[in-house]
Motif scaffolding. Structure first.
Motif, PDB file in Angstrom:
ATOM      1  N   ASP A 156       0.810  -1.223   0.000  1.00 16.85           N
ATOM      2  CA  ASP A 156       0.000   0.000   0.000  1.00 16.85           C
ATOM      3  C   ASP A 156       0.840   1.268   0.000  1.00 16.85           C
ATOM      4  OD1 ASP A 156      -2.338  -1.488  -0.023  1.00 16.85           O
ATOM      5  OD2 ASP A 156      -2.476  -1.540   2.163  1.00 16.85           O
ATOM      6  N   THR A 205      -4.798   7.233  -2.220  1.00 19.30           N
ATOM      7  CA  THR A 205      -4.762   6.606  -3.546  1.00 19.30           C
ATOM      8  C   THR A 205      -5.235   7.590  -4.611  1.00 19.30           C
ATOM      9  OG1 THR A 205      -5.179   4.432  -2.576  1.00 19.30           O
ATOM     10  CG2 THR A 205      -5.598   4.681  -4.930  1.00 19.30           C
ATOM     11  N   GLN A 207      -5.539   8.208  -9.141  1.00 19.64           N
ATOM     12  CA  GLN A 207      -5.500   7.596 -10.471  1.00 19.64           C
ATOM     13  C   GLN A 207      -5.012   8.571 -11.531  1.00 19.64           C
ATOM     14  OE1 GLN A 207      -9.314   5.576 -11.197  1.00 19.64           O
ATOM     15  NE2 GLN A 207      -8.278   3.708 -10.562  1.00 19.64           N
ATOM     16  N   THR A 254      -7.373  -0.396 -10.671  1.00 19.88           N
ATOM     17  CA  THR A 254      -6.805   0.052  -9.401  1.00 19.88           C
ATOM     18  C   THR A 254      -5.626   0.984  -9.644  1.00 19.88           C
ATOM     19  OG1 THR A 254      -7.475  -2.017  -8.352  1.00 19.88           O
ATOM     20  CG2 THR A 254      -5.793  -0.714  -7.228  1.00 19.88           C
ATOM     21  N   THR A 255      -4.763   0.631 -10.586  1.00 17.02           N
ATOM     22  CA  THR A 255      -3.596   1.451 -10.930  1.00 17.02           C
ATOM     23  C   THR A 255      -3.512   1.576 -12.444  1.00 17.02           C
ATOM     24  OG1 THR A 255      -2.452   0.515  -9.004  1.00 17.02           O
ATOM     25  CG2 THR A 255      -1.138   1.791 -10.560  1.00 17.02           C
ATOM     26  N   ASP A 296      -1.912  -1.557 -14.563  1.00 18.42           N
ATOM     27  CA  ASP A 296      -2.906  -2.624 -14.679  1.00 18.42           C
ATOM     28  C   ASP A 296      -3.534  -2.709 -16.064  1.00 18.42           C
ATOM     29  OD1 ASP A 296      -2.536  -3.313 -12.031  1.00 18.42           O
ATOM     30  OD2 ASP A 296      -4.212  -2.126 -11.288  1.00 18.42           O
ATOM     31  N   SER A 322     -15.814  -0.303 -14.164  1.00 18.63           N
ATOM     32  CA  SER A 322     -15.777   0.688 -13.089  1.00 18.63           C
ATOM     33  C   SER A 322     -16.833   1.769 -13.264  1.00 18.63           C
ATOM     34  CB  SER A 322     -14.389   1.333 -13.028  1.00 18.63           C
ATOM     35  OG  SER A 322     -14.068   1.939 -14.268  1.00 18.63           O
ATOM     36  N   THR A 328     -12.390  -2.592 -14.658  1.00 18.98           N
ATOM     37  CA  THR A 328     -11.619  -2.789 -13.442  1.00 18.98           C
ATOM     38  C   THR A 328     -10.343  -3.551 -13.784  1.00 18.98           C
ATOM     39  OG1 THR A 328     -12.728  -4.879 -13.000  1.00 18.98           O
ATOM     40  CG2 THR A 328     -13.743  -2.892 -12.077  1.00 18.98           C
ATOM     41  N   THR A 329      -9.485  -3.714 -12.801  1.00 19.34           N
ATOM     42  CA  THR A 329      -8.288  -4.525 -13.027  1.00 19.34           C
ATOM     43  C   THR A 329      -8.674  -5.927 -13.480  1.00 19.34           C
ATOM     44  OG1 THR A 329      -7.038  -3.260 -11.386  1.00 19.34           O
ATOM     45  CG2 THR A 329      -6.214  -5.460 -11.930  1.00 19.34           C
TER      46      THR A 329
END
Length: 432
Positions: free
Chosen positions: A153, A224, A226, A259-260, A264, A403, A409-410
């Motif tokens: 994290d 977090t 993006q 997520t990233t 990803d 998403s 999504t990942t």
């Protein structure tokens, strides 16, 4: 000499007198000045470049260049390096373009990195420039840059290495480039930086954490994100035999919604699983219409580095808002020569996924275009069913894989990775 080296097809001798002039010539194989001898044999042209850094030879057939063969100096720092039995250099995106967005005028960020292919050495590039359009946005002062092993994290695993102290990025969008680094860039790594700017710099597609507290130690708080400020990429030197795959695409190719983002994305996930390195010819919000100028900075900024061994063509979703089938096919044809100029390898196509709530002409054209893609235009090697991987009914996306009804999504991008049903390149070598 000036312009594109591949246009020099007339027999004779040509000279480049300075390093600055050499940097302006598209395709010049070394960083410094030198001379070039051109010989012609019917439709075959031979270019021999001789510099203090080395000697390189290549052939062009009907004006289409083959890879440089480095007779000497191919492993030197001044060489662009691609092919042969030595090294090549690959541009690894950390952030990618997106529609104009402002970053804060100051901040601290950590960005995760992961490439599962051998990287012998590397250096960092950064600029306050929008990769999608090439536009610059004023000066930025970096307070420091670090890299090291990543823990959980956004935490460091061990003590990071400081790559640079304070440095100023020029207002014209020019890059700052670090010294070559020999420390590891394998496994879970992380890039960290602090900055201040008189005006909001570009905020670009890429995931990570905004940091409160020591940027190179235990943070007080991690948020977090993006989007990450500034255009960051890594020039990675790898073995000549490492597979390299490029993707031409839009936000779905950038991994928006995961997520990233970038880390990803479909291509990043596929390359990590196959010991390859990814090249992202992609920007969120882009389309074939916006890629039809081969002289644009989005295309030329990585010219001179390794040519990909294959290309995954995954662009077109944003074109559907302004194009019928005939226009989609015409736009495909307009971008194809630009891609062909940058690779001698096969092109693979991906079908376009539906969007929740889209009906009418957009959907009709999408389905017709996907049918056309399945005919493998332009000699495409294969077509991958990205649409079916995330939408069994070809109308709505599987809720767990999207998403926002458009992006994935990942797990959604992983489902499309699983739809890549044939090899994109030869297998990566296994090194001791």
């Amino acid at each position: 000499m000036s312009g594109d080296l591949s246009t020099y097809l007339t027999a004779g001798y040509y000279s480049v007198w300075g390093t600055g002039d050499a940097a302006k010539i598209k395709g010049w194989p070394f960083a410094g000045s030198g001379i070039m001898q051109v010989l012609t044999f019917g439709n075959v042209t031979q270019q021999l470049v001789m510099t203090r850094a080395g000697i390189a030879l290549r052939a062009l057939v009907n004006g289409v260049p083959f890879e440089w063969d480095y007779l000497s100096g191919g492993e030197s720092e001044s060489s662009a390096g691609s092919g042969g039995s030595g090294w090549k250099r690959v541009p690894l995106a950390v952030t990618l373009g997106q529609p104009d967005a402002d970053a804060p005028t100051s901040g601290q960020y950590r960005v995760p990195l992961r490439w599962d292919a051998p990287i012998v050495r590397w250096r960092l590039h950064v600029a306050n420039r929008q990769p999608k359009t090439g536009a610059s946005r004023g000066s930025v002062d970096l307070g420091g840059v670090w890299a090291g092993a990543r823990g959980v994290d956004g935490a460091w695993s061990g003590t990071p290495t400081q790559i640079s102290g304070a440095v100023s990025l020029p207002s014209d969008g020019s890059e700052w480039v670090s010294e070559w680094r020999d420390e590891p860039l394998d496994g879970d790594r992380m890039l960290a930086f602090t900055y201040t700017a008189p005006a909001a710099p570009w905020s670009l597609c890429g995931g990570g954490w905004s940091v409160t507290g020591p940027i190179d130690g235990t943070a007080t708080a991690l948020t977090t994100v993006q989007s990450v400020p500034l255009s960051w990429w890594i020039e990675a030197e790898t073995y000549a035999t490492t597979p390299v795959v490029a993707v031409i695409g839009d936000s779905l190719s950038c991994g928006v919604g995961a997520t990233t983002p970038v880390l990803d994305s479909v291509l990043s996930q596929w390359c990590r699983a196959h010991g390859a390195l990814p090249v992202h010819w992609a920007a969120s919000g882009d389309h074939m219409l916006g890629m039809a100028d081969g002289s644009a900075w989005k295309w030329t900024r990585w010219d001179g580095l390794a040519r990909p061994d294959a290309v995954l063509w995954a662009v077109g979703s944003n074109d559907l808002a302004s194009a019928d089938l005939a226009t989609m096919r015409a736009r495909f044809s307009s971008v194809l020569p630009i891609v062909r100029e940058r690779t001698d390898g096969p092109i693979f196509l991906a079908t376009i996924s539906p969007r929740d709530g889209e009906t009418g002409t957009w959907e009709t054209t999408r389905r017709a275009y996907n049918t056309w893609l399945r005919s493998r235009p332009a000699g495409a090697r294969a077509v991958f069913e990205f649409a079916a991987a995330v939408s069994p009914d070809d109308e709505t996306l599987i809720p767990a894989l999207t998403s926002d009804g458009i992006h994935l999504t990942t797990a959604g991008y992983a489902a499309q990775v699983a739809a890549i049903a044939s090899p994109l390149t030869s297998p990566a070598p296994v090194y001791a």
